[in-house]
Enzyme design. Structure first.
Site, PDB file in Angstrom:
ATOM      1  N   GLY A 219      36.098  18.267 -40.740  1.00  0.00           N
ATOM      2  CA  GLY A 219      35.265  17.111 -41.032  1.00  0.00           C
ATOM      3  C   GLY A 219      35.951  15.815 -40.683  1.00  0.00           C
ATOM      4  O   GLY A 219      37.177  15.786 -40.538  1.00  0.00           O
ATOM      5  N   PRO A 220      35.178  14.740 -40.566  1.00  0.00           N
ATOM      6  CA  PRO A 220      35.745  13.441 -40.222  1.00  0.00           C
ATOM      7  C   PRO A 220      36.704  12.941 -41.300  1.00  0.00           C
ATOM      8  O   PRO A 220      36.663  13.428 -42.439  1.00  0.00           O
ATOM      9  CB  PRO A 220      34.520  12.529 -40.100  1.00  0.00           C
ATOM     10  CG  PRO A 220      33.391  13.249 -40.714  1.00  0.00           C
ATOM     11  CD  PRO A 220      33.719  14.695 -40.720  1.00  0.00           C
ATOM     12  N   GLY A 222      38.418  11.013 -44.303  1.00  0.00           N
ATOM     13  CA  GLY A 222      37.909  10.341 -45.492  1.00  0.00           C
ATOM     14  C   GLY A 222      36.772  11.043 -46.193  1.00  0.00           C
ATOM     15  O   GLY A 222      36.192  10.506 -47.130  1.00  0.00           O
ATOM     16  N   THR A 223      36.438  12.267 -45.772  1.00  0.00           N
ATOM     17  CA  THR A 223      35.320  12.946 -46.406  1.00  0.00           C
ATOM     18  C   THR A 223      35.763  13.781 -47.599  1.00  0.00           C
ATOM     19  O   THR A 223      34.927  14.389 -48.262  1.00  0.00           O
ATOM     20  CB  THR A 223      34.586  13.856 -45.415  1.00  0.00           C
ATOM     21  OG1 THR A 223      35.552  14.610 -44.696  1.00  0.00           O
ATOM     22  CG2 THR A 223      33.769  13.042 -44.440  1.00  0.00           C
ATOM     23  N   GLU A 441      21.605 -15.077 -33.382  1.00  0.00           N
ATOM     24  CA  GLU A 441      21.298 -14.184 -34.509  1.00  0.00           C
ATOM     25  C   GLU A 441      19.810 -14.169 -34.821  1.00  0.00           C
ATOM     26  O   GLU A 441      19.225 -13.110 -35.069  1.00  0.00           O
ATOM     27  CB  GLU A 441      22.093 -14.584 -35.761  1.00  0.00           C
ATOM     28  CG  GLU A 441      23.613 -14.481 -35.629  1.00  0.00           C
ATOM     29  CD  GLU A 441      24.070 -13.115 -35.140  1.00  0.00           C
ATOM     30  OE1 GLU A 441      23.431 -12.089 -35.489  1.00  0.00           O
ATOM     31  OE2 GLU A 441      25.069 -13.058 -34.400  1.00  0.00           O
ATOM     32  N   HIS A 444      17.991 -11.868 -32.510  1.00  0.00           N
ATOM     33  CA  HIS A 444      18.017 -10.463 -32.961  1.00  0.00           C
ATOM     34  C   HIS A 444      16.982 -10.240 -34.063  1.00  0.00           C
ATOM     35  O   HIS A 444      16.163  -9.321 -34.019  1.00  0.00           O
ATOM     36  CB  HIS A 444      19.383 -10.115 -33.575  1.00  0.00           C
ATOM     37  CG  HIS A 444      20.492  -9.933 -32.599  1.00  0.00           C
ATOM     38  ND1 HIS A 444      20.402  -9.106 -31.512  1.00  0.00           N
ATOM     39  CD2 HIS A 444      21.753 -10.439 -32.581  1.00  0.00           C
ATOM     40  CE1 HIS A 444      21.556  -9.114 -30.860  1.00  0.00           C
ATOM     41  NE2 HIS A 444      22.395  -9.925 -31.487  1.00  0.00           N
ATOM     42  N   ASP A 518      26.481  -6.323 -27.960  1.00  0.00           N
ATOM     43  CA  ASP A 518      25.072  -5.914 -27.958  1.00  0.00           C
ATOM     44  C   ASP A 518      24.781  -5.038 -26.742  1.00  0.00           C
ATOM     45  O   ASP A 518      24.078  -4.026 -26.844  1.00  0.00           O
ATOM     46  CB  ASP A 518      24.158  -7.152 -27.900  1.00  0.00           C
ATOM     47  CG  ASP A 518      24.378  -8.082 -29.083  1.00  0.00           C
ATOM     48  OD1 ASP A 518      24.824  -7.591 -30.132  1.00  0.00           O
ATOM     49  OD2 ASP A 518      24.106  -9.290 -28.953  1.00  0.00           O
TER      50      ASP A 518
END
Ligand code: ADP
Ligand code: MG
Ligand code: ZN
Length: 636
Positions: A219-220, A222-223, A441, A444, A518
């Site tokens: 698992g990634p 910090g899990t 902003e 967006h 972006d």
């Protein structure tokens, strides 16, 4: 030992060692060309010299009668006879050492040979001399080793390598239980069995079951993999031994292997127990798959782990758990039956899992009555257990700094922003840049709220955080599993909204670098639409190899499976899609220019607008499509 003595002793060592050496060699010297003192030594006298090559020739031609070796094999007196004249000579030969094949040859040719010990000048001193030198050497080495054991890089340190100070961790009691781990119910279910193996192995052995030796937690970061391993040891009430793979990669060859050996030895002495090898991919990568040679240390450590795992029975009460986030790169030998043949996935938690984890970490914190952990869970998609623990801690720190007595929603909100986007920085004072960022902003946010298929706006701010000068947050619908083409197109337009606004208001010459991030998102989405989701003119075809990191040489070949022609038409489709959507975005914003100007004005004044504030401002100018969702997604 006081300092003066130490200095004298240091001087004495080379002097005494030097004397000893002279003594030793003197005693060993072959007594060549010296007068004969006894009949037994008459054979020691040479009348001339011969090269080693000629000696070998003579040996081949059967002209050598006898060989006497002196000097520990460095010189010999060779008795040769000329068969024609019966003339006997004693010649001195320098030997390159007593090669075994030379001895064989001598035997084969039936040459009488003898090896003479060094002749001592006096028997007593000789014995003493021979003993004294090694004693002195050993003594001075010990002295040196002790003296410099406190200094970095001294021989004292060098000696510790082989001993390998056990540098794994051992916790007799971890104090962690399954109650401390939340949001990973499936993994917990899978691992409960291991607790039973450790607690009551008899139950399994009685019916002839072979207890598995190991399991791999995948698992990634910090899990909660480490936490789970500790919880198993805690639940079973056994000691917890741990070691991290990444520590070996930079080390001297052999250290890793000897640590692994020590670890398993210690573990056997303390069984039943649990061994945890963190980041096993650091040592357990496929052997020989790398380009540019392997890492000896890694391979040796891996081999030692494999050897140790083969060396005990599962029933001996030791269970080995390992953790990784890259199971695809692991050496297949690790995954074979009898090793880490069980894999347990430990994934990032969903919303219910996040709530459960927040509840665990809120146990020791003072929360405001009206703070709903559920809404925090909603605001934090993609957060791992470690992120959530960190989040509540940040909120607690903010609370203390603000001299409040309980953690309220404000602190948690600020902490979420901080964990996702980094620390807040001072707002810009330069009016012109601030205006440009405000338009970016709002571009967006406005596109996002005008498009039905786009996630709703959650927050717009001009307060810089981390790398970003301003931020717009959207709330994606997390429960939704499938994403439509309209939604993907809307996401692209939302991301292009920043640049489009800059261009409309400030003109082509004034557009800025602020849209770089972006565009990365835009390209990624557009390319996936074309190559993976069959959403372009190319048609319903998958053109990509799996979207994962290239693992050295093995994957490069898979990568090139797309033909040049396909690659070119993919590019064409991506360009076409993005250009079309950019034009649409510019048109949409131009149409709402008046609204945009107004919102920018308010934003510059207030610096931050919540989702509701923003939408009510926009609603004065346009009819907005209805959307109801809560969780945020970030657009810079
Ligand atoms: P990993 O080993 O998977 O990288 P850790 O077990 O080291 O993650 O997690 C770090 C910290 O994050 C833990 O000590 C714990 O405080 C918190 N944490 C992570 N996952 C969970 C979880 N599932 N439940 C509760 N706390 C968690
Ligand atoms: Mg860990
Ligand atoms: Zn942007």
């Amino acid at each position: 030992m006081n300092k003066r003595w130490r200095i004298i002793a240091l001087w004495l060592i080379p002097v005494v060692v030097g004397l000893g050496l002279i003594w030793q060699t003197a005693g060993n010297r072959a007594p060549v060309d010296t007068a004969v003192s006894s009949p037994a030594e008459s054979r020691n006298v040479a009348t001339g010299r011969m090269t080693y090559g000629r000696f070998l020739d003579s040996l081949q031609e059967d002209r050598v009668n006898a060989v006497d070796v002196f000097d520990g094999g460095r010189t010999a007196i060779v008795e040769t006879a000329d068969p024609d004249f019966g003339h006997v000579q004693r010649l001195r030969v320098e030997l390159p050492g007593l090669a075994p094949n030379l001895l064989d040859q001598l035997k084969e040719k039936h040459v009488s040979f003898d090896v003479h010990p060094p002749r001592p000048s006096s028997p007593v001193w000789g014995v003493l001399g021979n003993l004294l030198l090694p004693l002195l050497l050993i003594g001075s080495l010990i002295f040196l080793a002790r003296r410099s054991s406190g200094l970095p890089g001294g021989p004292g340190q060098a000696m510790q390598f082989s001993k390998s100070k056990a540098r794994f961790m051992m916790e007799a009691e971890t104090g962690v239980t399954f109650d401390d781990v939340a949001g990973v119910e499936e993994a917990k279910q899978d691992l409960k069995e291991i607790v039973t193996f450790l607690k009551t192995p008899e139950r399994f052995t009685a019916v002839g079951a072979r207890i598995p030796k190991g399991a791999l937690l995948v698992g990634p970061p910090g899990t909660g993999k480490t936490l789970l391993a500790k919880a198993i040891a805690g639940e079973a009430g056994v000691p917890f031994f741990s070691l991290s793979g990444s520590e070996f990669v930079e080390m001297f060859v052999g250290v890793g292997a000897s640590r692994v050996r020590d670890l398993f030895k210690k573990a056997k002495d303390n069984s039943p127990c649990l061994i945890f090898i963190d980041e096993i991919d650091a040592v357990g990568r496929q052997r020989g798959a790398g380009m540019g040679g392997g890492n000896d240390e890694r391979e040796q450590t891996l081999n030692q782990i494999l050897t140790e795992m083969d060396g005990f029975e599962g029933n001996s009460g030791i269970i080995v758990l390992a953790a990784t986030n890259r199971p695809d790169v692991l050496d297949s030998a690790l995954l074979r039956p009898g090793r880490f043949d069980r894999q347990v996935m430990v994934d990032a938690p969903d919303i219910k899992g996040r709530l459960a984890i927040l509840q665990v970490h809120a146990r020791d914190k003072k929360l405001a009555e009206d703070l709903s952990l559920e809404s925090v869970a909603r605001r934090t998609p993609g957060f791992t257990g470690a992120d959530l623990a960190n989040l509540l801690n940040e909120a607690a720190i903010l609370t203390a700094r603000r001299r409040k007595s309980v953690i309220s929603l404000t602190e948690v909100d600020d902490a979420v922003d901080r964990v996702i986007a980094g620390m807040e920085r001072q707002p810009l004072t330069d009016g012109r840049s601030k205006r440009l960022i405000a338009y970016h902003e709002v571009g967006h946010a406005l596109v996002g709220s005008l498009l039905q298929a786009h996630d709703p706006v959650q927050k717009v701010t001009l307060i810089p955080r981390g790398q970003a000068q301003g931020l717009t947050w959207f709330s994606p619908d997390e429960e939704q599993e499938l994403v439509s083409r309209a939604q993907l197109k809307a996401r692209i337009m939302g991301a292009l909204g920043g640049r489009a606004a800059e261009q409309i208001v400030f003109g082509q010459a004034e557009i800025t670098t602020g849209a770089g991030g972006d565009f990365q998102q835009v390209s990624a989405i557009a390319r996936q639409m074309v190559t993976q989701f069959g959403m372009s003119e190319i048609g319903p075809i998958s053109l990509s190899s799996q979207d994962r990191e290239v693992f050295l040489g093995r994957d490069l070949m898979i990568r090139s499976e797309m033909s040049n022609a396909s690659a070119r038409s993919v590019d064409e489709q991506v360009f076409k899609l993005v250009h079309q959507l950019y034009d649409d975005t510019v048109a949409l914003l131009a149409e709402h220019r008046e609204c945009m100007d107004r919102v920018v004005e308010v934003l510059i004044e207030r610096e931050s607008l919540s989702g509701e504030e923003f939408t009510s401002l926009v609603a004065e100018y346009a009819v907005l499509p209805k959307k109801e969702r809560f969780t945020p997604l970030l657009v810079g």
